[in-house]
Design an enzyme around this catalytic site. Structure first.
Site, PDB file in Angstrom:
ATOM      1  N   THR A 160      -2.970   5.732  -4.431  1.00  0.00           N
ATOM      2  CA  THR A 160      -1.845   6.479  -3.859  1.00  0.00           C
ATOM      3  C   THR A 160      -0.546   6.200  -4.609  1.00  0.00           C
ATOM      4  O   THR A 160       0.212   7.122  -4.899  1.00  0.00           O
ATOM      5  CB  THR A 160      -1.673   6.135  -2.373  1.00  0.00           C
ATOM      6  N   THR A 161      -0.312   4.936  -4.919  1.00  0.00           N
ATOM      7  CA  THR A 161       0.917   4.581  -5.640  1.00  0.00           C
ATOM      8  C   THR A 161       0.924   5.209  -7.027  1.00  0.00           C
ATOM      9  O   THR A 161       1.933   5.766  -7.468  1.00  0.00           O
ATOM     10  CB  THR A 161       1.061   3.058  -5.748  1.00  0.00           C
TER      11      THR A 161
ATOM     12  N   ASP B 227       0.847  -1.188   0.000  1.00  0.00           N
ATOM     13  CA  ASP B 227       0.000   0.000   0.000  1.00  0.00           C
ATOM     14  C   ASP B 227       0.887   1.243   0.000  1.00  0.00           C
ATOM     15  O   ASP B 227       1.680   1.461   0.920  1.00  0.00           O
ATOM     16  CB  ASP B 227      -0.902  -0.017   1.233  1.00  0.00           C
TER      17      ASP B 227
ATOM     18  N   ASP C 232      -9.086   0.738   1.462  1.00  0.00           N
ATOM     19  CA  ASP C 232      -9.065   1.247   0.086  1.00  0.00           C
ATOM     20  C   ASP C 232     -10.401   0.987  -0.606  1.00  0.00           C
ATOM     21  O   ASP C 232     -10.944   1.856  -1.295  1.00  0.00           O
ATOM     22  CB  ASP C 232      -7.941   0.596  -0.713  1.00  0.00           C
TER      23      ASP C 232
END
Length: 554
Positions: free
Chosen positions: A94-95, A61, A386
């Site tokens: 996010t990544t 994550d 998520d």
């Protein structure tokens, strides 16, 4: 005398200017993006983070990795903020946001070397981001709250590549059910969805409780374990003898006086319990403590009592059962009571908890997550977080996009067409932005062990022929229709990622001077937000330290 340089900064201050400052910031941003890039996609790898006390976090994550890493460089911190913003606004992507930000800086570096001015790049990037956002709106697909199949596919997509993937069908169903239950006129507050992590069993044994689970137990063994059709009271105070407003001292000179004093206290407690019983309460949740004598009287009345209940649990109990919290037992009336079909103390993996279930209109629910080890269940929890975020976002916005790198390839082609209409050197920045977006499908291919060039060429060809939802299947290496495959992401995941990545990249590119103040350069400050010792040189050391940490991590 007149030819001597004017010294404005102190001797201990250090300054990096011009291209050196830009290069330093770009390198810092790229290093952060590179640290999480291999975690992207269904075949992304996990990272192990070990802190100084030996605590271990295993995850892929993005925001968890970046928040756990000890990053000292101020420019690198700005990229970390991209991930944190993405997590707060959407809950997923996010990544992707960090990787795009890193690639925008990488593309800008090449243009800076060709003497394209940073303000020109910034302007071009802003124009490209605005055009990209509009293009995404055009290719987005409408979805409503009744379309459970797409909602479950969105939840499952967010879990792909994470520890929860083995049970994603069950978990995505639970996530959609949980979000739909607490939804209130299209608005969803995920704080009304509690997640209880239980070590023991398998992920497949996870379940959704339409109600609240309080991590407490009855205050007395003499109280019933189970109450059916329970009237629930919430007291935001204590069930104890009231203390005087000011410090007071009681002098007792006779044993009878002491007896009377104790009897009066006992009578007060008995009256409190009688007021709770007269109101019709079968269960009482108390914010503070419960006196031993009050426990005795409550048990006699057959009332389940739970003490020191967290304010967050009280809020959920009130929302779920319809109870109105009162400050004292004296204030409790029948109208303040909530209702639950059953309230019971049950054991989960050796721990006793109070289950409040079968409520009339559950506006607060609890997800019970199970897993074989603590690390497994922590990663499942992150995947669920998520998924909750993307389903909430979808219900609020009502728009989704196909995943698998499809939107990025489509945007890249659209921006190249748009670049032809942009005059001046900004055209080069728009084209660089288009190239930067392709980092997502390219990374998906690399992480799946595929040839990124072949995959990208095939994707471009499919999109050129009009297939807007063509994406990369990381398992087979084929280009497939992601909409038909059920791989969806909320529109806001992409728009937020592009906007925040662009803003961070532009901010870093516009910095041409970095000054490390003298006191920060020489003093050993405890504040983690301060610039590291040694000014820019120290910042380089900070990145080196981060790189060393990541080397141990990967």
């Amino acid at each position: 005398m007149g030819n001597q340089p004017l010294i404005v900064l102190s001797e201990d201050s250090q300054r990096t200017s011009g291209k050196d400052a830009q290069s330093m910031n770009v390198q810092a941003g790229k290093a952060v993006a590179e640290s999480v890039r291999t975690t992207l996609g269904p075949k992304g790898m996990d990272k192990m983070l070990v802190d100084s006390t030996g605590n271990v976090v295993v995850t892929n994550d993005g925001v968890t990795l970046l928040s756990e890493m000890d990053i000292d460089h101020p420019a690198a911190d700005m990229i970390v903020e991209v991930a944190e913003t993405q997590e707060d606004e959407v809950g997923d992507g996010t990544t992707s946001a960090v990787v795009v930000a890193g690639e925008l800086l990488s593309q800008a570096e090449e243009l800076l070397e060709q003497d394209i001015h940073a303000t020109t790049l910034a302007q071009g990037y802003r124009q490209a981001a605005e055009e990209a956002t509009e293009a995404l709106e055009e290719i987005a697909v409408d979805v409503d709250e009744d379309d459970e199949e797409i909602l479950e596919q969105i939840a499952a997509t967010a879990m792909t590549g994470k520890g929860a993937e083995s049970a994603r069908d069950l978990l995505s169903n639970l996530v959609v059910e949980a979000v739909s239950t607490v939804a209130d006129d299209g608005e969803v507050d995920t704080d009304n969805i509690s997640v209880e992590k239980v070590v023991g069993g398998s992920i497949d044994e996870s379940e959704l409780v339409e109600g609240v689970i309080v991590d407490k137990e009855r205050v007395s063994e003499n109280m019933p374990y189970f109450v059916e059709d329970a009237n629930v009271a919430i007291v935001d105070g204590d069930l104890e003898v009231k203390e005087t407003e000011i410090d007071a001292e009681v002098n007792v000179t006779d044993p009878d006086q002491l007896e009377q004093f104790l009897e009066q206290e006992e009578q007060q407690l008995q009256e409190m319990v009688e007021e709770i019983a007269d109101a019709g309460a079968d269960v009482v949740f108390v914010d503070g403590g419960i006196d031993d004598m009050a426990q005795h009287y409550l048990a006699q009345e057959g009332i389940i009592a739970v003490r020191r209940v967290k304010s967050s649990d009280q809020s959920q109990l009130a929302r779920s059962t319809g109870a109105t919290p009162v400050s004292t037992a004296e204030d409790l009336t029948e109208e303040d009571l909530g209702f639950a079909g059953s309230v019971a103390q049950k054991e989960i993996a050796g721990d006793q908890r109070i289950f409040v279930e079968d409520v009339d209109d559950a506006k607060a629910v609890t997800l019970i997550l199970r897993g074989g080890t603590e690390h497994v269940i922590d990663e499942v929890d992150r995947a669920i977080e998520d998924s909750l975020g993307v389903v909430r976002t979808t219900l609020e916005d009502g728009k989704v996009l196909a995943g698998g790198g499809a939107p990025e390839v489509d945007l890249s082609l659209a921006l190249r067409d748009y670049a032809d209409s942009v005059g001046g050197r900004e055209q080069l920045a728009v084209e660089a932005f288009a190239d930067a977006l392709e980092v997502i499908p390219r990374t998906l291919a690399e992480n799946a062990g595929l040839d990124p060039i072949d995959s990208l060429v095939e994707l471009r060809a499919d999109h050129d022929s009009g297939n807007e939802s063509a994406g990369l299947d990381a398992y087979t290496g084929d280009t497939i229709d992601m909409a038909e495959e059920g791989v969806y992401e909320p529109l806001r995941v992409k728009t937020q990622a592009i906007e925040s990545a662009t803003e961070a990249a532009v901010m870093l590119l516009r910095i041409d001077d970095v000054i490390a103040a003298g006191d920060l350069a020489v003093e050993d400050n405890d504040d983690d937000d301060d610039m590291p010792a040694g000014g820019p040189g120290g910042m380089g050391g900070g990145m080196g330290g981060m790189g060393g940490g990541m080397g141990g991590m990967m």
